[in-house]
Structures are given as structure tokens and as C-alpha cells.
Motif scaffolding. Sequence first.
Motif, PDB file in Angstrom:
ATOM      1  N   VAL A  54      29.363 132.998  83.562  1.00 35.50           N
ATOM      2  CA  VAL A  54      30.521 132.172  83.468  1.00 35.50           C
ATOM      3  C   VAL A  54      29.900 130.812  83.134  1.00 35.50           C
ATOM      4  CG1 VAL A  54      32.694 131.274  84.204  1.00 35.50           C
ATOM      5  CG2 VAL A  54      31.907 133.547  84.969  1.00 35.50           C
ATOM      6  N   GLY A  57      34.995 127.060  81.995  1.00 33.69           N
ATOM      7  CA  GLY A  57      36.408 127.464  81.862  1.00 33.69           C
ATOM      8  C   GLY A  57      37.238 126.501  82.302  1.00 33.69           C
ATOM      9  N   HIS A  78      39.305 130.887  85.949  1.00 32.33           N
ATOM     10  CA  HIS A  78      39.116 132.422  85.792  1.00 32.33           C
ATOM     11  C   HIS A  78      39.846 133.013  86.956  1.00 32.33           C
ATOM     12  CE1 HIS A  78      35.923 132.513  83.021  1.00 32.33           C
ATOM     13  NE2 HIS A  78      35.907 131.299  83.057  1.00 32.33           N
ATOM     14  N   ASP A 238      33.575 141.907  73.890  1.00 33.25           N
ATOM     15  CA  ASP A 238      34.598 141.286  73.158  1.00 33.25           C
ATOM     16  C   ASP A 238      34.954 141.987  71.839  1.00 33.25           C
ATOM     17  OD1 ASP A 238      32.294 140.568  72.150  1.00 33.25           O
ATOM     18  OD2 ASP A 238      32.975 138.265  72.231  1.00 33.25           O
ATOM     19  N   SER A 264      31.693 138.109  80.980  1.00 34.40           N
ATOM     20  CA  SER A 264      32.309 137.411  79.854  1.00 34.40           C
ATOM     21  C   SER A 264      31.568 136.866  78.918  1.00 34.40           C
ATOM     22  CB  SER A 264      33.635 136.593  80.596  1.00 34.40           C
ATOM     23  OG  SER A 264      32.945 135.553  81.154  1.00 34.40           O
ATOM     24  N   SER A 266      31.770 133.388  79.262  1.00 32.09           N
ATOM     25  CA  SER A 266      32.808 132.607  78.695  1.00 32.09           C
ATOM     26  C   SER A 266      32.262 131.417  78.823  1.00 32.09           C
ATOM     27  CB  SER A 266      34.171 132.909  79.773  1.00 32.09           C
ATOM     28  OG  SER A 266      33.805 132.735  80.897  1.00 32.09           O
ATOM     29  N   ILE A 270      38.250 129.164  77.935  1.00 31.94           N
ATOM     30  CA  ILE A 270      38.988 130.028  78.711  1.00 31.94           C
ATOM     31  C   ILE A 270      39.967 129.306  79.713  1.00 31.94           C
ATOM     32  CG2 ILE A 270      38.815 131.810  80.443  1.00 31.94           C
ATOM     33  CD1 ILE A 270      38.363 132.967  77.690  1.00 31.94           C
ATOM     34  N   HIS A 301      34.647 133.663  73.890  1.00 33.81           N
ATOM     35  CA  HIS A 301      36.169 133.380  74.312  1.00 33.81           C
ATOM     36  C   HIS A 301      36.802 134.628  74.799  1.00 33.81           C
ATOM     37  CE1 HIS A 301      39.663 131.093  74.353  1.00 33.81           C
ATOM     38  NE2 HIS A 301      40.485 132.128  73.309  1.00 33.81           N
ATOM     39  N   ASP A 303      38.184 136.684  78.722  1.00 33.61           N
ATOM     40  CA  ASP A 303      38.069 136.727  80.063  1.00 33.61           C
ATOM     41  C   ASP A 303      37.909 138.120  80.553  1.00 33.61           C
ATOM     42  OD1 ASP A 303      40.819 138.306  80.851  1.00 33.61           O
ATOM     43  OD2 ASP A 303      41.251 136.773  79.312  1.00 33.61           O
ATOM     44  N   SER A 307      38.282 141.988  78.786  1.00 32.16           N
ATOM     45  CA  SER A 307      37.115 142.653  78.422  1.00 32.16           C
ATOM     46  C   SER A 307      37.314 144.136  78.964  1.00 32.16           C
ATOM     47  CB  SER A 307      35.983 142.188  79.150  1.00 32.16           C
ATOM     48  OG  SER A 307      35.675 140.898  78.721  1.00 32.16           O
TER      49      SER A 307
END
Length: 367
Positions: A54, A57, A78, A238, A264, A266, A270, A301, A303, A307
Amino acid sequence: MLIAADQIWIDGGLQAGHAIETDGEVVTACRPLGGDTPDAYVPLLMSGCTDLQVNGGGGTLLNTDPTVAGIETIAAAHRKLGTARILPTLITDAPEVMEAAADAIIAAKGRPGIMGIHLEGPHIAPEKRGTHDTRFIRLLDDRTLAVLRRLRQADVPVLLTLAPERANPVLLREAAAMGVVLSAGHSMATAAEARTALDNGVTMFTHLYNAMPQMNSREPGMIAAAILSDAWCGLITDGIHVSPEMLQVTLNARPRPDRCFIVSDSMPTIGGPDHFNLYGMDIHVRDGALVNSEGSLAGAHIDMITSIRRLVRMTGIAPDRAIAMATDIPCAAMGFAPLRIAPGMPLTDLVALDDGLRLIDIPGTEP
């Protein structure tokens, strides 16, 4: 309140005919529904996801805000989307940024959802840097080992992604002996080099297929070595980073099907705006992907709940297998105890999904 569900994630699998009791803040019981009439109903209840990668976010990126407040902002963003536990991830940066992030993680230890830290780089192959900045790439060195030692002395779990072919095996083994989880990624390693890395303490592969040479008939490379091993493998599901067909190949070919998990990867988008700045470059969401000015993917992009849903849709695997890949398996990869729906579990660690595996509110907790 008694909440029934068609299926509840219990002891690592989906079970029917169960319900939870809650006082509005925590789970007070998880039991068979029997003949009781529930106060509310949802299609599926599961423990919150655990995400080992991560970057950001809520509009915050760990690299640009390596503070306790920044980490808490990322975790909160998240959590609202179904991820209860994260490893905040610092990508390749200056040594002092790594040290600041380590200080912040140590200070944030024990706060909800913050499980440790993932250092993705800077000890990577320049040829497979992706969006990582070449200026900060360096070989594994004593300065990083000092950071790892300080984190582990504070009992902070650490995941370190590196290119194993560029790391001194003695230093690899030293890091592993500290309890650092070593993951091969952003690497040019051959299959033989990847197997040697597994012998030297590497137990994981970071976002398989991405930032590594693609396998072919004469050069199987790190990807084939990873798939055929019993190491843990992270996957971005993704539908952009890895095609549905390659996800299917991976899940079907592994000798240990319980060794693949979802990440993720991410970024601040997010739970935040549709753009952010990294290394002085603007990164924008374009057709669901995050792309920098060089045209390289810059994280993802997505979460974890999305996913799960996309993985089920793209590959046809059973929902319980996909849920395991976002909950129990990443926990096992890091040596964490899995989250369990049991008395005392905060409702903030519980996730409700509809029939389409979309996030919904838990009855009684709506704002």
C-alpha cells in the motif's frame, strides 16, 4: 443485534447457516443461526483484507509524507474500503526518507491496521525500475541493514523487495536472519539466480509478472522459477497489470495453490483525488490505470475488495479462494495471525458484501 448471512468467513472458509451477534461496536458471538430470527441480513460477511503493498491512500503517499499522521491517513482510507490491515509501502527513495519512514512506523506501532512496513527498493535493477527514480537506486548496503535492524529490534514486521541478483548473498542472509521477509522484485534475475535467491533467504515474489523479464521457451526467468517454487507470490488483479489468462496460468500451475495472494499496489488516488505527484512528476488515472509522464504504470488504482471481485470475474475461481488470497494467505506470508470473526472483533475489522461481491454497510453501523 443478530445479523445473518448466506455465507460467513469462518476459520478460513465460507460457511452457510451462521450469524453474528453484535453490540454495535464489536462482535459478541459468531454461531449457527438455528431457528432464530435475525434482526438484519447480508449476503456475505468476511474479515477485513490484509494488503502487503500500500503505497498510499486518501490523497497521501508514504514517500512524500513519511509521518505517523500520513500513515494513519493511508490506513483510514483503506479501512473505509474493506482493508483492515496494511503494510505501508515506501518505494525507492533517498536514504533519509527510508529512515524517516522507519521512525514513523516505529512510532505508529500498535495503531489500528498498521502491521509493519514494506520497503520496495531502493535495491532494485535499473532496467526494471518501472516508475522508481534511478537517482536513488543502490545496492543493498550497511545503511539499509541498520534501518532493518532498528525496525526489527522494535519488533516491527518488515517486508523488503529487492533484485536478488544485485544483492550480496551474505547481506541477504543477514537480513533474513533478522526476521526480515525478503521478496524478489524489480529484477532482471534469471531462473537460476531466482532459485539461488530462494536458497539465500528470499521467500516471496513482488507483484509477479510486473517489473521482471517475461518468460519464454528458452529463458524461463524469475517468473517460471517463482511459479514452480513454494514461495509466496503477490499478484495485482486489476486486469491491467496482469491479463486474465496469465492469472489463470499462474493459479493453475503452482504446486502450492495456497501461496498466491492479492496486493493492491495502491496509490493516493484510492479514497483521494485522481492525481498525485511522485518524484516531481504528475501521475494521473487514465482508463483505470495510473500512468506517469513516461508512460509507465505507477502503482495501481484499485482497492482489495474490488481486486477480489475482478479476480473472480476474470478467472472464474471460487469466491472463497479469492477471499483467502486477500485475507489469510497474505497474513501467512508475513507470519501474522489471521483475522477471525470471533467475540471481541471490532466491527471496523468486519466486511459485508452483496451478491456481486461489492462492499455494503454492516447493518447498525451506517453513518
